[in-house]
Write an enzyme that holds these catalytic residues in place. Structure first.
Site, PDB file in Angstrom:
ATOM      1  N   THR A  63       0.821  -1.211   0.000  1.00 35.79           N
ATOM      2  CA  THR A  63       0.000   0.000   0.000  1.00 35.79           C
ATOM      3  C   THR A  63       0.853   1.258   0.000  1.00 35.79           C
ATOM      4  OG1 THR A  63      -0.138  -0.207   2.400  1.00 35.79           O
ATOM      5  CG2 THR A  63      -2.009  -1.028   1.134  1.00 35.79           C
ATOM      6  N   ASP A  64       2.119   1.150   0.394  1.00 35.78           N
ATOM      7  CA  ASP A  64       2.934   2.356   0.556  1.00 35.78           C
ATOM      8  C   ASP A  64       3.165   3.069  -0.764  1.00 35.78           C
ATOM      9  OD1 ASP A  64       4.542   0.161  -0.176  1.00 35.78           O
ATOM     10  OD2 ASP A  64       6.342   1.012   0.747  1.00 35.78           O
ATOM     11  N   SER A 104      16.325  -5.677   6.479  1.00 36.52           N
ATOM     12  CA  SER A 104      17.726  -5.550   6.873  1.00 36.52           C
ATOM     13  C   SER A 104      18.447  -4.513   6.030  1.00 36.52           C
ATOM     14  CB  SER A 104      18.430  -6.902   6.771  1.00 36.52           C
ATOM     15  OG  SER A 104      18.381  -7.400   5.443  1.00 36.52           O
ATOM     16  N   ASP A 121       9.489   0.937   4.656  1.00 37.20           N
ATOM     17  CA  ASP A 121      10.571   0.392   5.461  1.00 37.20           C
ATOM     18  C   ASP A 121      11.492   1.468   6.020  1.00 37.20           C
ATOM     19  OD1 ASP A 121       9.525  -2.068   4.902  1.00 37.20           O
ATOM     20  OD2 ASP A 121      10.922  -2.514   3.283  1.00 37.20           O
ATOM     21  N   GLY A 167      17.530 -11.266   4.180  1.00 38.00           N
ATOM     22  CA  GLY A 167      16.737 -12.040   3.243  1.00 38.00           C
ATOM     23  C   GLY A 167      15.428 -12.534   3.802  1.00 38.00           C
ATOM     24  N   ALA A 168      15.014 -11.996   4.954  1.00 37.19           N
ATOM     25  CA  ALA A 168      13.823 -12.498   5.644  1.00 37.19           C
ATOM     26  C   ALA A 168      12.624 -11.574   5.500  1.00 37.19           C
ATOM     27  CB  ALA A 168      14.140 -12.710   7.127  1.00 37.19           C
ATOM     28  N   GLY A 169      12.736 -10.541   4.679  1.00 37.04           N
ATOM     29  CA  GLY A 169      11.627  -9.619   4.532  1.00 37.04           C
ATOM     30  C   GLY A 169      11.429  -8.732   5.741  1.00 37.04           C
ATOM     31  N   LEU A 170      12.475  -8.569   6.559  1.00 38.03           N
ATOM     32  CA  LEU A 170      12.385  -7.768   7.784  1.00 38.03           C
ATOM     33  C   LEU A 170      13.195  -6.484   7.662  1.00 38.03           C
ATOM     34  CD1 LEU A 170      12.660 -10.699  10.347  1.00 38.03           C
ATOM     35  CD2 LEU A 170      10.594  -9.593   9.490  1.00 38.03           C
TER      36      LEU A 170
END
Length: 398
Positions: free
Chosen positions: A47-48, A141, A192, A136-139
């Protein structure tokens, strides 16, 4: 960047690791150390870049940058992994930085220096990086790295956010976005970067991406007898992949077809005016924005335990309409729900990465076991699981 050995506990201070490594490498103290967190997006996915709403919170895992200025205008970047071994990128003059000049992991800090050069931050620097945000975890980084580098370069130039002549955090977020979009080549939105810079401990950030208006919404799962369980599927993803750009381009085409600035301005009734191939993407964005608003309303009313159905509906939409899920994410979500989670969804851009589940605190072990068992039955790589509570945003450590 390194990963914490135990993702359920806060690792050794990354700022200290970065500072120690800086002294070993350069034989002097750094000018300062800045760090920024990864993030979990509770709800509000894709949505961003449609001028919509998002609801992230910062993770306790951080990327730290120990930095000192150089007089020769050169950017020298070193990262320290789990093994403690420093890995240095080729030094490059800030004045020579251009898209395509630097590749691999070094493109992320170099892109920030390139972007800030356009804002008058011209000096060289020695940077030493240490971090424990799962990669690589979608968090997020990479954004934790970029935000920490941006604050370090701005701080050394006496242009820290909030200082005299310093930028706002929203401006820094846009500069970091520019570095990723135009230097690294990933068409990311603002979620992010803004989350890493603006989140505060104990809260989720309700952000209207179009206006930049933000509200810190209290989010204390433990007080409600709940926990947010994060499942790192270990299925690697890349926001530079073509599929992400295709989804974004489809949203832009849908908005243009409807004659609105962005899909944030569209309604479900507008779907009848779209070509069939654009309906699923538009429907996801329209319904996801409403799910964010509904979730925030529940949190304001103290209804944290009632947001689960919105999380699950978000995953269904991302899987079926936006088509950015994958087997590992679907298995994690389904197993968590079957084991009693109140709600679960993929989080982040998709095509791999992580899922989250809202779980009663006394059922966390059961849900963990169910997810691991489901992965083993399908011969999938064992996931990493940890609980997460909202942590502090980016800043200077010392």
């Amino acid at each position: 960047m390194s990963r914490a050995a135990d993702l359920d506990g806060v690792s050794a201070t990354q700022a200290d690791r970065a500072a120690t490594a800086f002294r070993h490498r350069h034989g002097r103290d750094p000018h300062g150390v800045w760090s920024a967190p990864g993030r979990v997006n509770l709800i509000g996915e894709h949505t961003d870049y449609n001028d919509g709403y998002v609801l992230p919170f910062a993770l306790p895992f951080r990327c730290a940058v120990a930095a000192a200025p150089r007089a020769d205008g050169v950017l020298a970047v070193t990262t320290v992994g789990d093994d403690g071994v420093p890995r240095a990128a080729e030094p490059v003059a800030v004045a020579d930085l251009e898209p395509g000049r630097v590749s691999g992991w070094a493109a992320f800090p170099s892109g920030v220096a390139w972007s800030l050069r356009g804002e008058g931050v011209l000096g060289g620097a020695d940077l030493v990086i240490a971090g424990d945000v799962p990669t690589g975890a979608g968090l997020s980084s990479s954004h934790a790295l970029q935000c920490a580098v941006a604050l370090a370069l701005l701080g050394m130039a006496d242009r820290a956010p909030g200082a005299h002549d310093g930028p706002t955090l929203d401006e820094v977020a846009r500069w970091v976005q520019r570095s990723e979009n135009d230097f690294v080549g990933a068409p990311t939105g603002l979620l992010d970067q803004t989350a890493s810079l603006r989140c505060v401990a104990g809260h989720a950030l309700f952000l209207d991406v179009r206006s930049g208006a933000g509200e810190q919404v209290p989010f204390d799962a433990a007080a409600a007898g709940l926990a947010v369980l994060v499942v790192d599927t270990r299925a690697k993803h890349s926001l530079a992949d073509s599929a992400y750009g295709e989804r974004r381009a489809a949203c832009e085409r849908a908005a243009a077809a409807l004659g609105v600035p962005a899909l944030r301005d569209a309604t479900l009734a507008d779907l009848d005016r779209l070509p069939d191939d654009l309906v699923p993407q538009a429907r996801h964005v329209i319904t996801e924005n409403q799910r964010v608003l509904d979730t925030v309303a529940l949190l304001r009313a103290g209804g944290l335990g009632r947001i689960g159905p919105h999380l699950t509906a978000s995953h269904t939409s991302l899987r079926d309409d936006y088509r950015v899920s994958c087997l590992e994410l679907d298995v994690a979500v389904d197993a968590a729900l079957e084991a009693g989670a109140l709600g679960a969804r993929m989080t982040g851009g998709g095509f791999g990465g992580s899922a989250i589940a809202l779980v009663h605190a006394d059922r966390v072990a059961d849900v963990r076991a169910a997810v691991r068992t489901a992965y083993a039955r399908r011969s999938l790589t064992e996931p990493r699981l940890f609980t997460a509570a909202p942590a502090a945003g980016a800043g200077r450590d010392y």
